[in-house]
Design an enzyme around this catalytic site. Structure first.
Site, PDB file in Angstrom:
ATOM      1  N   HIS A 166       0.982  -1.202   0.093  1.00 57.03           N
ATOM      2  CA  HIS A 166       0.017   0.053   0.096  1.00 57.03           C
ATOM      3  C   HIS A 166       0.998   1.269   0.064  1.00 57.03           C
ATOM      4  CE1 HIS A 166      -3.346   2.430   1.512  1.00 57.03           C
ATOM      5  NE2 HIS A 166      -2.589   3.206   1.923  1.00 57.03           N
ATOM      6  N   GLU A 167       1.800   1.157   0.778  1.00 54.77           N
ATOM      7  CA  GLU A 167       2.638   2.596   0.823  1.00 54.77           C
ATOM      8  C   GLU A 167       3.676   2.637  -0.409  1.00 54.77           C
ATOM      9  OE1 GLU A 167       2.138   4.759   3.226  1.00 54.77           O
ATOM     10  OE2 GLU A 167       0.671   3.258   4.327  1.00 54.77           O
ATOM     11  N   HIS A 170       1.761   4.328  -2.901  1.00 60.46           N
ATOM     12  CA  HIS A 170       1.682   5.744  -2.874  1.00 60.46           C
ATOM     13  C   HIS A 170       2.904   6.298  -3.355  1.00 60.46           C
ATOM     14  CE1 HIS A 170      -1.951   6.526  -0.616  1.00 60.46           C
ATOM     15  NE2 HIS A 170      -1.796   5.877   0.420  1.00 60.46           N
ATOM     16  N   GLU A 254      -6.415   6.753  -1.083  1.00 57.60           N
ATOM     17  CA  GLU A 254      -6.372   5.487  -0.239  1.00 57.60           C
ATOM     18  C   GLU A 254      -7.106   4.609  -1.184  1.00 57.60           C
ATOM     19  OE1 GLU A 254      -4.577   5.456   2.278  1.00 57.60           O
ATOM     20  OE2 GLU A 254      -4.004   7.390   1.878  1.00 57.60           O
TER      21      GLU A 254
END
Length: 342
Positions: A166-167, A170, A254
């Site tokens: 997930h990070e 980003h 998100e």
């Protein structure tokens, strides 16, 4: 939205949408400057008294200072880009780790990066119990993923891999850079908006000064009051819309980062399980709100959820179930032993 064939289309669309929103932030900054120019002419200088004359003079003032405003904002953003990682590390008190003192997290992060041909970001640990994580850095040499001790203790390997993915998403999508611009520009607008609000609320003498000017200038008092009200309206609009744009930038990202985690790990259930474990537990005490806006979860509830920078965990899980093939209810045995889909 999260199906594989549409993920990159959504990423590109979100980048274009984000660019428009960032441009909107700068337009709002000039609107704020125009409001301040009107306020100065109508209140402090007194102007000529006529509403149209005050607006005309204020517009000329704003056009004259627009280049200086542009340079000042650009310099502020440039300084933020140069110093953002240093400021974040200093603010949170995190420490950098490597394979020797965080082997589990480092191995998972390295494997994910190798699978996508990415350089491995720096890894930092924040010694707090709240389970959370965030990505930072706007250049490859700054890219960093920070995990809390509570997150490492709460998640198993598959869940931790999903959070790291997930990070990484980003970072891959340039989200950190976009959010840094938003935080810096909105920070200036919010600071000026709150400063003007406090001056108006805590300095009644300024209102008496305005009233005395209106009394001494029979012909222009009404125009001056109208100009002050228009200036305050512009300032409030710029202030509030900047916050709304900041929320819009965060919420959409998100969902896409969750989808990116599934695309990297091929395991939607791991992301769902990780989100359930951190739900309403991720508040990191003692850090600024700007840091929490970068985190995996920025918990809000009730009415305050309307102004949250992140969609609720329930909505994120629902999106993963509907579009990524995740399970709404995951049995513990399944969550721990199920192999990632090929």
């Amino acid at each position: 939205m999260f199906q594989a064939f549409g993920l990159y289309t959504h990423i590109q669309a979100n980048r274009r949408r984000s660019a428009l929103l960032i441009a909107g932030l700068f337009v709002l900054f000039y609107l704020l400057a125009f409001g301040l120019a009107i306020l100065r002419r109508a209140w402090l200088d007194g102007g000529t008294g006529a509403f149209e004359a005050i607006l005309s003079a204020s517009l000329r003032d704003c056009l004259w200072v627009a280049p200086a405003i542009t340079v000042g904002v650009a310099l502020w953003v440039w300084c933020g880009f140069r110093l953002n990682t240093f400021i974040l590390n200093l603010t949170t008190g995190s420490r950098e780790v490597d394979r020797s003192n965080a082997p589990r997290a480092f191995h998972l992060l390295q494997s994910l990066c190798i699978s996508r041909g990415m350089s491995v970001p720096k890894l930092r640990i924040l010694e707090v119990e709240a389970p959370n994580a965030f990505a930072s850095g706007v250049r490859p040499d700054q890219y960093t993923i920070t995990l809390t001790r509570g997150l490492l203790d709460a998640l198993d390997d598959r869940e931790l891999e999903a959070v790291l993915a997930h990070e990484l998403t980003h970072i891959r999508n340039g989200d950190v850079r976009t959010m840094m611009v938003a935080v810096l520009v909105v920070g200036i607008i919010s600071f000026l908006g709150e400063l003007i609000y406090r001056v108006l609320c805590e300095s009644p003498g300024l209102w008496r000064l305005s009233s005395s000017r209106n009394t001494s200038d029979k012909g222009g008092g009404g125009g001056r009051i109208a100009a002050i009200l228009v200036a305050l309206l512009f300032i409030v609009i710029a202030w509030q819309l900047s916050i709304v744009i900041r929320f819009a930038l965060s919420r959409r990202r998100e969902y896409i980062a969750d989808a990116g985690a599934v695309e990297l790990t091929k395991n939607p259930n791991a992301m769902i399980s990780a989100l359930r474990k951190i739900d309403r537990k991720g508040e990191i005490e003692g850090v600024p709100s700007a840091v929490m806006e970068l985190c995996l979860d920025n918990p809000r509830s009730g009415f305050s959820d309307l102004f949250a920078t992140h969609p609720s965990i329930e909505k994120r899980i629902d999106a993963l179930v509907r579009y990524a093939g995740g399970q709404a209810v995951i049995a513990p045995a399944v969550a721990e032993t199920e192999a990632p889909a090929a």
